[in-house]
Scaffold this motif. Structure first.
Motif, mmCIF file in Angstrom:
data_model
loop_
_atom_site.group_PDB
_atom_site.id
_atom_site.type_symbol
_atom_site.label_atom_id
_atom_site.label_comp_id
_atom_site.label_asym_id
_atom_site.label_seq_id
_atom_site.Cartn_x
_atom_site.Cartn_y
_atom_site.Cartn_z
ATOM 1 N N LEU A 55 0.841 -1.197 0.000
ATOM 2 C CA LEU A 55 0.000 0.000 0.000
ATOM 3 C C LEU A 55 0.875 1.246 0.000
ATOM 4 C CD1 LEU A 55 -2.874 1.281 0.310
ATOM 5 C CD2 LEU A 55 -2.479 1.212 2.793
ATOM 6 N N GLY A 56 0.773 2.059 -1.043
ATOM 7 C CA GLY A 56 1.470 3.338 -1.057
ATOM 8 C C GLY A 56 0.801 4.308 -0.100
ATOM 9 N N VAL A 57 1.601 5.082 0.634
ATOM 10 C CA VAL A 57 1.046 6.058 1.581
ATOM 11 C C VAL A 57 1.641 7.431 1.275
ATOM 12 C CG1 VAL A 57 0.684 6.697 3.979
ATOM 13 C CG2 VAL A 57 0.833 4.271 3.356
ATOM 14 N N GLY A 58 0.798 8.343 0.838
ATOM 15 C CA GLY A 58 1.198 9.723 0.608
ATOM 16 C C GLY A 58 0.675 10.619 1.718
ATOM 17 N N ILE A 59 0.808 11.929 1.512
ATOM 18 C CA ILE A 59 0.359 12.901 2.506
ATOM 19 C C ILE A 59 -0.826 13.691 1.970
ATOM 20 C CG2 ILE A 59 2.068 14.647 1.765
ATOM 21 C CD1 ILE A 59 2.200 15.500 4.768
ATOM 22 N N HIS A 60 -1.857 13.814 2.796
ATOM 23 C CA HIS A 60 -3.086 14.531 2.463
ATOM 24 C C HIS A 60 -3.012 15.883 3.177
ATOM 25 C CE1 HIS A 60 -7.090 14.332 0.734
ATOM 26 N NE2 HIS A 60 -7.709 14.525 1.898
ATOM 27 N N LEU A 61 -2.372 16.850 2.556
ATOM 28 C CA LEU A 61 -2.185 18.156 3.183
ATOM 29 C C LEU A 61 -3.526 18.763 3.557
ATOM 30 C CD1 LEU A 61 0.609 19.592 0.871
ATOM 31 C CD2 LEU A 61 0.893 18.632 3.167
ATOM 32 N N THR A 62 -3.603 19.310 4.760
ATOM 33 C CA THR A 62 -4.892 19.701 5.322
ATOM 34 C C THR A 62 -4.835 21.114 5.887
ATOM 35 O OG1 THR A 62 -5.277 17.388 5.926
ATOM 36 C CG2 THR A 62 -6.680 19.032 6.971
ATOM 37 N N LEU A 63 -5.741 21.965 5.402
ATOM 38 C CA LEU A 63 -5.858 23.335 5.904
ATOM 39 C C LEU A 63 -7.293 23.697 6.273
ATOM 40 C CD1 LEU A 63 -3.534 25.138 3.316
ATOM 41 C CD2 LEU A 63 -3.002 24.669 5.717
ATOM 42 N N THR A 64 -8.202 22.712 6.188
ATOM 43 C CA THR A 64 -9.618 23.011 6.394
ATOM 44 C C THR A 64 -10.317 22.032 7.335
ATOM 45 O OG1 THR A 64 -10.157 21.745 4.391
ATOM 46 C CG2 THR A 64 -9.881 24.135 4.141
ATOM 47 N N ALA A 65 -9.553 21.202 8.045
ATOM 48 C CA ALA A 65 -10.173 20.237 8.957
ATOM 49 C C ALA A 65 -9.212 19.929 10.093
ATOM 50 C CB ALA A 65 -10.527 18.945 8.218
ATOM 51 N N GLY A 66 -9.741 19.851 11.310
ATOM 52 C CA GLY A 66 -8.918 19.510 12.461
ATOM 53 C C GLY A 66 -8.060 20.672 12.934
ATOM 54 N N HIS A 67 -7.031 20.355 13.692
ATOM 55 C CA HIS A 67 -6.144 21.354 14.276
ATOM 56 C C HIS A 67 -4.844 21.465 13.487
ATOM 57 C CE1 HIS A 67 -8.856 20.688 17.687
ATOM 58 N NE2 HIS A 67 -8.428 21.839 18.173
ATOM 59 N N ALA A 68 -4.264 22.638 13.519
ATOM 60 C CA ALA A 68 -2.979 22.858 12.866
ATOM 61 C C ALA A 68 -1.884 22.093 13.598
ATOM 62 C CB ALA A 68 -2.647 24.341 12.835
ATOM 63 N N VAL A 69 -0.870 21.686 12.857
ATOM 64 C CA VAL A 69 0.310 21.069 13.455
ATOM 65 C C VAL A 69 1.215 22.149 14.035
ATOM 66 C CG1 VAL A 69 2.368 19.687 12.966
ATOM 67 C CG2 VAL A 69 0.175 19.073 11.921
ATOM 68 N N SER A 70 1.352 23.257 13.326
ATOM 69 C CA SER A 70 2.164 24.366 13.809
ATOM 70 C C SER A 70 1.375 25.196 14.817
ATOM 71 C CB SER A 70 2.589 25.264 12.643
ATOM 72 O OG SER A 70 3.216 26.436 13.120
ATOM 73 N N SER A 71 2.076 25.755 15.792
ATOM 74 C CA SER A 71 1.442 26.641 16.772
ATOM 75 C C SER A 71 1.603 28.109 16.386
ATOM 76 C CB SER A 71 2.067 26.406 18.160
ATOM 77 O OG SER A 71 3.467 26.680 18.126
ATOM 78 N N GLU A 72 2.152 28.366 15.195
ATOM 79 C CA GLU A 72 2.464 29.735 14.790
ATOM 80 C C GLU A 72 1.861 30.071 13.434
ATOM 81 O OE1 GLU A 72 6.685 30.046 14.933
ATOM 82 O OE2 GLU A 72 6.810 29.680 17.083
ATOM 83 N N VAL A 73 0.562 29.790 13.271
ATOM 84 C CA VAL A 73 -0.122 30.077 12.000
ATOM 85 C C VAL A 73 -1.441 30.790 12.290
ATOM 86 C CG1 VAL A 73 0.985 28.308 10.596
ATOM 87 C CG2 VAL A 73 -0.968 27.678 12.026
ATOM 88 N N PRO A 74 -1.420 32.000 12.852
ATOM 89 C CA PRO A 74 -2.642 32.648 13.328
ATOM 90 C C PRO A 74 -3.676 32.930 12.252
ATOM 91 C CG PRO A 74 -0.788 34.175 13.348
ATOM 92 C CD PRO A 74 -0.223 32.808 13.125
ATOM 93 N N SER A 75 -3.260 33.115 11.016
ATOM 94 C CA SER A 75 -4.244 33.427 9.976
ATOM 95 C C SER A 75 -5.019 32.196 9.509
ATOM 96 C CB SER A 75 -3.558 34.081 8.777
ATOM 97 O OG SER A 75 -2.755 33.159 8.065
ATOM 98 N N LEU A 76 -4.618 31.015 9.958
ATOM 99 C CA LEU A 76 -5.257 29.781 9.495
ATOM 100 C C LEU A 76 -6.237 29.190 10.498
ATOM 101 C CD1 LEU A 76 -2.178 27.845 8.001
ATOM 102 C CD2 LEU A 76 -3.646 29.536 6.884
ATOM 103 N N VAL A 77 -6.167 29.630 11.774
ATOM 104 C CA VAL A 77 -6.879 28.907 12.826
ATOM 105 C C VAL A 77 -7.633 29.853 13.762
ATOM 106 C CG1 VAL A 77 -5.236 26.988 12.804
ATOM 107 C CG2 VAL A 77 -4.826 28.946 14.319
ATOM 108 N N ASP A 78 -8.575 29.259 14.499
ATOM 109 C CA ASP A 78 -9.266 30.011 15.542
ATOM 110 C C ASP A 78 -8.444 29.968 16.841
ATOM 111 O OD1 ASP A 78 -9.704 27.499 16.692
ATOM 112 O OD2 ASP A 78 -11.799 27.397 16.082
ATOM 113 N N ARG A 79 -8.997 30.461 17.936
ATOM 114 C CA ARG A 79 -8.252 30.534 19.196
ATOM 115 C C ARG A 79 -7.891 29.163 19.744
ATOM 116 N NH1 ARG A 79 -11.221 35.407 22.633
ATOM 117 N NH2 ARG A 79 -10.689 37.120 21.175
ATOM 118 N N ALA A 80 -8.626 28.145 19.362
ATOM 119 C CA ALA A 80 -8.341 26.783 19.824
ATOM 120 C C ALA A 80 -7.345 26.065 18.922
ATOM 121 C CB ALA A 80 -9.629 25.979 19.907
#
Length: 250
Positions: A55-80
């Motif tokens: 099974l090949g496994v790639g990466i599903h880049l995500t900017l519209t679901a769940g929480h950000a991985v980075s803690s320094e992306v204020p324009s992408l996320v809410d306060r949580a």
């Protein structure tokens, strides 16, 4: 002969999604999947994938679901730290934040001890004119193929100053929702057989409570799973001259 990738999106979203994708690979025609590294079942997904070397496994880049991985992306996320929706992303996301978050997602994937076979994205955000150059730069940095942009077959074309980013010649996104039937899939396989390389995007899963409560697309994934494991498919693929690969074999 057509080389076909059948890619299951959303690996790592929930345990039921993980189980459905692995079943669709072991008992059906799925050859590839893409991991949402920011989701709670991502670590489980990669543990299970270790027992599926084909099974090949790639990466599903995500900017519209769940929480950000980075803690320094204020324009992408809410306060949580949760990602905003597509409309907010288009209006307010800053390129530097996008670049930082996607780099962090790639590093999270690599922390599982393997390199992704390719890149695609949740809700096809890599087709956005602001996001696409960032994703292509990431693909070039890691020498990875990228999923075609739906309805824009030339969107990943390279300019003279940049190396080519690999992709397939054809992408099908029609096998979804009410169109997740054997007849539709057979038609998409027929269409794919006209190309040297092709991808069919799918979303199989077992609809566990986490999926039902957290996604607007849940029970139809079970319909997809049933079709993707239909015993008629191997003979159909053979009759169309289609062999199955994953992106790592592109």
């Amino acid at each position: 002969m057509t080389r076909l990738i059948v890619n299951a999106d959303d690996f790592g979203l929930t345990p039921g999604v993980n189980a459905g994708i692995l079943e669709a690979h072991r008992q059906g025609i799925v050859t590839s999947t893409t991991l949402m590294v920011n989701m709670s079942a991502a670590e489980e997904a990669m543990r299970l994938a270790a027992d599926c070397p084909t099974l090949g496994v790639g990466i599903h880049l995500t900017l519209t679901a769940g929480h950000a991985v980075s803690s320094e992306v204020p324009s992408l996320v809410d306060r949580a730290g949760r990602f905003w929706n597509m409309r907010h992303l288009a209006q307010f996301a800053r390129p530097d934040d996008i670049r930082r978050e996607l780099a962090c997602q790639m590093e999270r994937f690599l922390s599982f001890g393997r390199k992704p076979t390719h890149i695609d994205s949740h809700h096809h955000v890599h087709g956005d004119p602001t996001i696409q150059p960032i994703v292509l730069a990431l693909a070039r940095a890691y020498d990875l193929p990228v999923r075609m942009v739906p309805d824009s077959p030339g969107a990943l074309a390279s300019d003279l100053e940049q190396p080519v980013v690999r992709s397939t010649d054809f992408l099908s996104t029609r096998f979804y929702g009410e169109r997740a039937t054997f007849e539709v899939l057979a038609g998409e396989l027929q269409a794919a057989s006209a190309f040297e390389t092709a991808e069919i995007m799918v979303h199989p899963a077992h609809a566990d409570s986490s999926l039902v409560n957290g996604s607007s697309y849940s029970h139809n994934r079970e319909r997809e799973l049933a079709v993707l494991t239909d015993p008629r498919l191997p003979d159909l693929l053979a009759s169309l001259g289609i062999c199955r690969i994953h992106y790592g074999q592109l």
